[in-house]
Design a protein around this motif. Structure first.
Motif, PDB file in Angstrom:
ATOM      1  N   UNK A  21       0.805  -1.215   0.000  1.00  0.00           N
ATOM      2  CA  UNK A  21       0.000   0.000   0.000  1.00  0.00           C
ATOM      3  C   UNK A  21       0.837   1.265   0.000  1.00  0.00           C
ATOM      4  N   UNK A  22       1.932   1.240   0.755  1.00  0.00           N
ATOM      5  CA  UNK A  22       2.803   2.419   0.829  1.00  0.00           C
ATOM      6  C   UNK A  22       3.666   2.545  -0.429  1.00  0.00           C
ATOM      7  N   UNK A  23       3.872   1.459  -1.160  1.00  0.00           N
ATOM      8  CA  UNK A  23       4.717   1.521  -2.362  1.00  0.00           C
ATOM      9  C   UNK A  23       4.235   2.580  -3.345  1.00  0.00           C
ATOM     10  N   UNK A  24       2.933   2.664  -3.560  1.00  0.00           N
ATOM     11  CA  UNK A  24       2.401   3.661  -4.496  1.00  0.00           C
ATOM     12  C   UNK A  24       2.727   5.077  -4.033  1.00  0.00           C
ATOM     13  N   UNK A  25       2.686   5.281  -2.713  1.00  0.00           N
ATOM     14  CA  UNK A  25       2.999   6.598  -2.157  1.00  0.00           C
ATOM     15  C   UNK A  25       4.480   6.912  -2.340  1.00  0.00           C
ATOM     16  N   UNK A  26       5.335   5.921  -2.120  1.00  0.00           N
ATOM     17  CA  UNK A  26       6.775   6.117  -2.280  1.00  0.00           C
ATOM     18  C   UNK A  26       7.111   6.397  -3.749  1.00  0.00           C
ATOM     19  N   UNK A  27       6.459   5.703  -4.671  1.00  0.00           N
ATOM     20  CA  UNK A  27       6.688   5.946  -6.099  1.00  0.00           C
ATOM     21  C   UNK A  27       6.251   7.349  -6.490  1.00  0.00           C
ATOM     22  N   UNK A  28       5.090   7.763  -6.004  1.00  0.00           N
ATOM     23  CA  UNK A  28       4.600   9.116  -6.290  1.00  0.00           C
ATOM     24  C   UNK A  28       5.538  10.167  -5.681  1.00  0.00           C
ATOM     25  N   UNK A  29       6.018   9.893  -4.481  1.00  0.00           N
ATOM     26  CA  UNK A  29       6.954  10.800  -3.815  1.00  0.00           C
ATOM     27  C   UNK A  29       8.231  10.958  -4.643  1.00  0.00           C
ATOM     28  N   UNK A  30       8.690   9.862  -5.241  1.00  0.00           N
ATOM     29  CA  UNK A  30       9.897   9.928  -6.070  1.00  0.00           C
ATOM     30  C   UNK A  30       9.718  10.903  -7.220  1.00  0.00           C
ATOM     31  N   UNK A  31       8.540  10.864  -7.861  1.00  0.00           N
ATOM     32  CA  UNK A  31       8.295  11.767  -8.986  1.00  0.00           C
ATOM     33  C   UNK A  31       8.214  13.227  -8.514  1.00  0.00           C
ATOM     34  N   UNK A  94       1.906  10.891 -13.532  1.00  0.00           N
ATOM     35  CA  UNK A  94       0.696  11.551 -14.023  1.00  0.00           C
ATOM     36  C   UNK A  94      -0.484  11.462 -13.065  1.00  0.00           C
ATOM     37  N   UNK A  95      -0.570  10.380 -12.311  1.00  0.00           N
ATOM     38  CA  UNK A  95      -1.758  10.144 -11.494  1.00  0.00           C
ATOM     39  C   UNK A  95      -1.401  10.067 -10.020  1.00  0.00           C
ATOM     40  N   UNK A  96      -2.326  10.437  -9.142  1.00  0.00           N
ATOM     41  CA  UNK A  96      -2.093  10.300  -7.695  1.00  0.00           C
ATOM     42  C   UNK A  96      -1.811   8.861  -7.304  1.00  0.00           C
ATOM     43  N   UNK A  97      -1.199   8.691  -6.147  1.00  0.00           N
ATOM     44  CA  UNK A  97      -0.783   7.354  -5.711  1.00  0.00           C
ATOM     45  C   UNK A  97      -1.948   6.387  -5.614  1.00  0.00           C
ATOM     46  N   UNK A  98      -3.114   6.863  -5.180  1.00  0.00           N
ATOM     47  CA  UNK A  98      -4.250   5.975  -4.982  1.00  0.00           C
ATOM     48  C   UNK A  98      -4.676   5.291  -6.274  1.00  0.00           C
ATOM     49  N   UNK A  99      -4.493   5.948  -7.413  1.00  0.00           N
ATOM     50  CA  UNK A  99      -4.916   5.369  -8.685  1.00  0.00           C
ATOM     51  C   UNK A  99      -4.181   4.065  -8.973  1.00  0.00           C
ATOM     52  N   UNK A 100      -2.907   4.023  -8.625  1.00  0.00           N
ATOM     53  CA  UNK A 100      -2.137   2.811  -8.861  1.00  0.00           C
ATOM     54  C   UNK A 100      -2.671   1.637  -8.053  1.00  0.00           C
ATOM     55  N   UNK A 101      -3.007   1.862  -6.788  1.00  0.00           N
ATOM     56  CA  UNK A 101      -3.425   0.759  -5.922  1.00  0.00           C
ATOM     57  C   UNK A 101      -4.884   0.376  -6.098  1.00  0.00           C
ATOM     58  N   UNK A 102      -5.633   1.158  -6.864  1.00  0.00           N
ATOM     59  CA  UNK A 102      -7.017   0.789  -7.180  1.00  0.00           C
ATOM     60  C   UNK A 102      -7.090   0.097  -8.536  1.00  0.00           C
ATOM     61  N   UNK A 103      -6.498   0.704  -9.547  1.00  0.00           N
ATOM     62  CA  UNK A 103      -6.688   0.225 -10.914  1.00  0.00           C
ATOM     63  C   UNK A 103      -5.940  -1.075 -11.176  1.00  0.00           C
ATOM     64  N   UNK A 104      -4.657  -1.122 -10.853  1.00  0.00           N
ATOM     65  CA  UNK A 104      -3.882  -2.334 -11.147  1.00  0.00           C
ATOM     66  C   UNK A 104      -4.350  -3.545 -10.335  1.00  0.00           C
ATOM     67  N   UNK A 263      -2.178   6.847   3.590  1.00  0.00           N
ATOM     68  CA  UNK A 263      -0.810   7.371   3.512  1.00  0.00           C
ATOM     69  C   UNK A 263      -0.704   8.521   2.516  1.00  0.00           C
ATOM     70  N   UNK A 264      -1.471   8.469   1.436  1.00  0.00           N
ATOM     71  CA  UNK A 264      -1.458   9.576   0.470  1.00  0.00           C
ATOM     72  C   UNK A 264      -1.920  10.869   1.122  1.00  0.00           C
ATOM     73  N   UNK A 265      -2.960  10.764   1.933  1.00  0.00           N
ATOM     74  CA  UNK A 265      -3.471  11.948   2.618  1.00  0.00           C
ATOM     75  C   UNK A 265      -2.483  12.460   3.657  1.00  0.00           C
ATOM     76  N   UNK A 266      -1.895  11.544   4.428  1.00  0.00           N
ATOM     77  CA  UNK A 266      -1.001  11.946   5.515  1.00  0.00           C
ATOM     78  C   UNK A 266       0.353  12.441   5.024  1.00  0.00           C
ATOM     79  N   UNK A 267       0.904  11.785   3.997  1.00  0.00           N
ATOM     80  CA  UNK A 267       2.281  12.058   3.594  1.00  0.00           C
ATOM     81  C   UNK A 267       2.391  12.948   2.354  1.00  0.00           C
TER      82      UNK A 267
END
Length: 297
Positions: A21-31, A94-104, A263-267
């Protein structure tokens, strides 16, 4: 099964869902910090290989492909190696972190059921089909803002399409891994080690910004993407399956988007819209129904 084993399996499943779950947030943070998809991909496979090679070199024969064989191992590396990572992390641009953990995660069981039917003719059971249909409906609701390019999600549709591609690639990988009888450990070792010579092509073809980014950010990606996601989460999920069974292990997957949303909201201060919240709830309900239902009639 003893109470101790059951609870340890539950803890492993929860820890796996947390890491994924946090992986998507870490990937988005990298960008957001200036790293490129190439940076994250290189860091992921180099750090994972650094951990895996000393362990696998004395246990997997022939190293690094094991029972997969060279041809199948190379195919796996091309399917879920650097290209997979580039697409996944590129979507986070391009997309917020949550999109990755919902769509894929949502579309993986949908594509898998379709592939199984096309390849083997096996039909999913009625309840599972109902769950898969609910997932598709939920993703359509969730992606409404992105598809309409609303001001808050102007380019998110690009990331969403990349996440759809990720789901398709993972479904093909999962089907082949089952048909070839490949263990998760062998696949991970082979794809990581065989990815190393491909990283030179990635560095030559795509921008690399690691030198311009603080060392702490580089270490975060290396440790999280490579060690936690690439090694620790694999081990924890394998232990969950061993102690609780494959069917019960999948029931932890609907927790992944919940972790990402929090985590997207908090971080990252990224908050889902009301439409996205509704779509996420529908997707999670569909995932629970699909995973709890028989795979076939």
């Amino acid at each position: 099964m003893s109470s101790h084993t059951r609870w340890f399996g539950i803890l492993c499943g929860l820890a796996t869902a947390l890491i994924w779950g946090v992986q998507s947030v870490v990937s988005r943070h990298a960008m957001l910090t200036g790293l490129s998809p190439a940076d994250v991909t290189i860091l992921r496979f180099v750090s994972a290989s650094a951990v895996l090679i000393p362990w696998a070199a004395t246990r997997i024969r022939p190293f690094p492909v094991g029972s997969l064989g060279w041809k199948r191992a190379w195919f796996m590396a091309l399917l879920i190696g650097p290209l997979y990572s580039l697409i996944l992390v590129g979507g986070a641009h391009f997309a917020p972190a949550l999109h990755s953990s919902i769509i894929s995660p949502g579309l993986i069981p949908v594509f898998t059921a379709l592939l199984v039917f096309l390849v083997t003719g096996e039909r999913a059971g009625r309840m599972r089909l109902a769950g898969l249909g609910i997932i598709v409906l939920g993703i359509a609701i969730f992606s409404r803002d992105a598809l309409m390019a609303t001001p808050s999600r102007p380019d998110a549709w690009i990331g969403d399409l990349l996440f759809v591609l990720i789901a398709a690639m993972w479904s093909v990988f999962g089907l082949l891994a089952r048909r070839w009888g490949a263990s998760s450990v062998e696949v991970t070792v082979a794809s990581c080690v065989l990815a190393l010579p491909l990283l030179g092509l990635v560095a030559l073809a795509l921008p690399v910004h690691m030198a311009q980014v603080p060392l702490a950010e580089v270490l975060l990606q290396a440790l999280y993407q490579g060690v936690l996601v690439g090694v620790v989460a694999l081990y924890l999920y394998a232990r969950t399956v061993a102690m609780l069974g494959a069917a019960k292990a999948t029931l932890f997957l609907p927790l992944v988007p919940v972790v990402t949303a929090a985590c997207s909201a908090l971080l990252l201060a990224e908050y889902p819209s009301p439409t996205e919240i509704a779509g996420m709830a529908v997707v999670i309900a569909g995932m629970v129904l699909a995973f709890r239902s028989p795979s076939a009639n």
